[in-house]
Design an enzyme around this catalytic site. Structure first.
Site, PDB file in Angstrom:
ATOM      1  N   GLU A   1      20.914  -0.219 -16.582  1.00  0.00           N
ATOM      2  CA  GLU A   1      21.534  -1.544 -16.554  1.00  0.00           C
ATOM      3  C   GLU A   1      22.235  -1.713 -15.218  1.00  0.00           C
ATOM      4  OE1 GLU A   1      25.690  -0.600 -18.952  1.00  0.00           O
ATOM      5  OE2 GLU A   1      24.015  -1.446 -20.051  1.00  0.00           O
TER       6      GLU A   1
ATOM      7  N   HIS B   1      29.476  -3.512 -20.492  1.00  0.00           N
ATOM      8  CA  HIS B   1      29.903  -2.144 -20.262  1.00  0.00           C
ATOM      9  C   HIS B   1      30.783  -2.041 -19.024  1.00  0.00           C
ATOM     10  CE1 HIS B   1      26.291  -0.371 -22.673  1.00  0.00           C
ATOM     11  NE2 HIS B   1      27.256  -0.795 -23.435  1.00  0.00           N
TER      12      HIS B   1
END
Length: 288
Positions: free
Chosen positions: A208, A246
């Site tokens: 990511e 995140h």
């Protein structure tokens, strides 16, 4: 064979008597994992569905022969829980807990590195599953079958999606490494293990945006991985400079963008899908 977790793994659940610990203990047991004990300070002598609870990890290991722990304790107790596991010499510690201060993670990770005997997966991760053999964490056990694909992912839900999309082919082991800025097991650790695992034929890697983990993984793949790898990078549509989900997913300039990561991976021969479904299709082509 799989990596790090198999049918012989004997699992302790730290924080078993809490609501999350109890719920996921039952799910792990239902999936066939050997849950041999739990640890909650002050609750030694109790049990959860007949599984004994101990006051500390050393006592639990001595009584049960456990070689894996799964950590479900609140963030403020996580550092002590992991360090106790390291002191007890448990080879694998899977830290599910979200919201652990990065300073604490840095300290317990270095503590484990210095001791040399414990691999940490996580924190803030769904854990590790070897379908049909064992399950340490919160990954659903009924969404795929045993097979010959290895999966490593920063994202929890994308781990599940990829497992489900390729359920007819199946997986050797799936590892959710977590999305925090500091994690105990990296993409590279998993790539190396899958490369050496005779039961894994191909590897799916899900990254990511933010940081340079995927770029470093690409460099590792170039020099060390001969098995086919397909990849996906979450965050192609993310706005620059904004923290997404995140804590590790922070993008500045071109560094850390999905496009930059895709370029790095494709430069070493990794085929990258624009969506999880497209990535699954690429893996189908590899396995056909």
């Amino acid at each position: 064979m799989a990596i790090w977790l198999d049918k012989n793994s004997r699992i302790l659940v730290q924080g078993m008597t809490g609501s999350e610990g109890t719920k996921h203990t039952r799910r792990m047991v239902a999936s066939g994992a050997q849950i041999v004990g739990g640890v909650t300070p002050g609750k030694g002598g109790q049990d959860v569905d007949g599984i004994p609870v101990f006051n500390d990890v050393p006592a639990a290991v001595e009584a049960t022969g456990a070689n894996v722990t799964v950590v479900f304790v609140p963030p403020r107790f996580a550092k002590a829980a992991v360090e106790e596991t390291v002191d007890a010499g448990v080879p694998l510690c899977v830290v599910i807990t979200e919201g652990i201060p990065v300073h604490d993670t840095a300290q317990f990770f270095q503590y484990a590195v210095n001791a040399g005997g414990t691999r940490i997966i996580g924190p803030n991760c769904p854990g590790i599953i070897t379908p049909g053999q064992s399950n340490a964490g919160i990954i659903p056990a009924d969404i795929t079958k045993p097979g010959r694909i290895g999966l490593v992912s920063k994202s929890g839900t994308l781990t599940y999606q990829m497992m489900y999309e390729l359920r007819d082919i199946g997986f050797s082991t799936c590892v959710g490494i977590g999305g925090d800025p500091i994690i105990g097991t990296t993409h590279i650790d998993c790539l190396a293990a899958f490369q050496d695992d005779p039961d894994t034929d191909a590897i799916v890697m899900i990254g990511e945006i933010g940081g340079d983990a995927e770029e470093r993984a690409a460099a590792f793949i170039k020099d060390n991985v001969t098995k086919p790898v397909v990849g996906y990078v979450a965050g192609f549509t993310a706005p620059e400079g904004k923290t997404m989900g995140h804590a590790g997913a922070i993008v500045s300039g071109s560094a850390g963008t999905a496009a930059a990561k895709q370029d790095a991976l494709e430069a070493v021969g990794v085929r990258v899908g624009k969506t999880p479904s497209a990535t699954a299709q690429l893996m189908r082509e590899v396995m056909s």
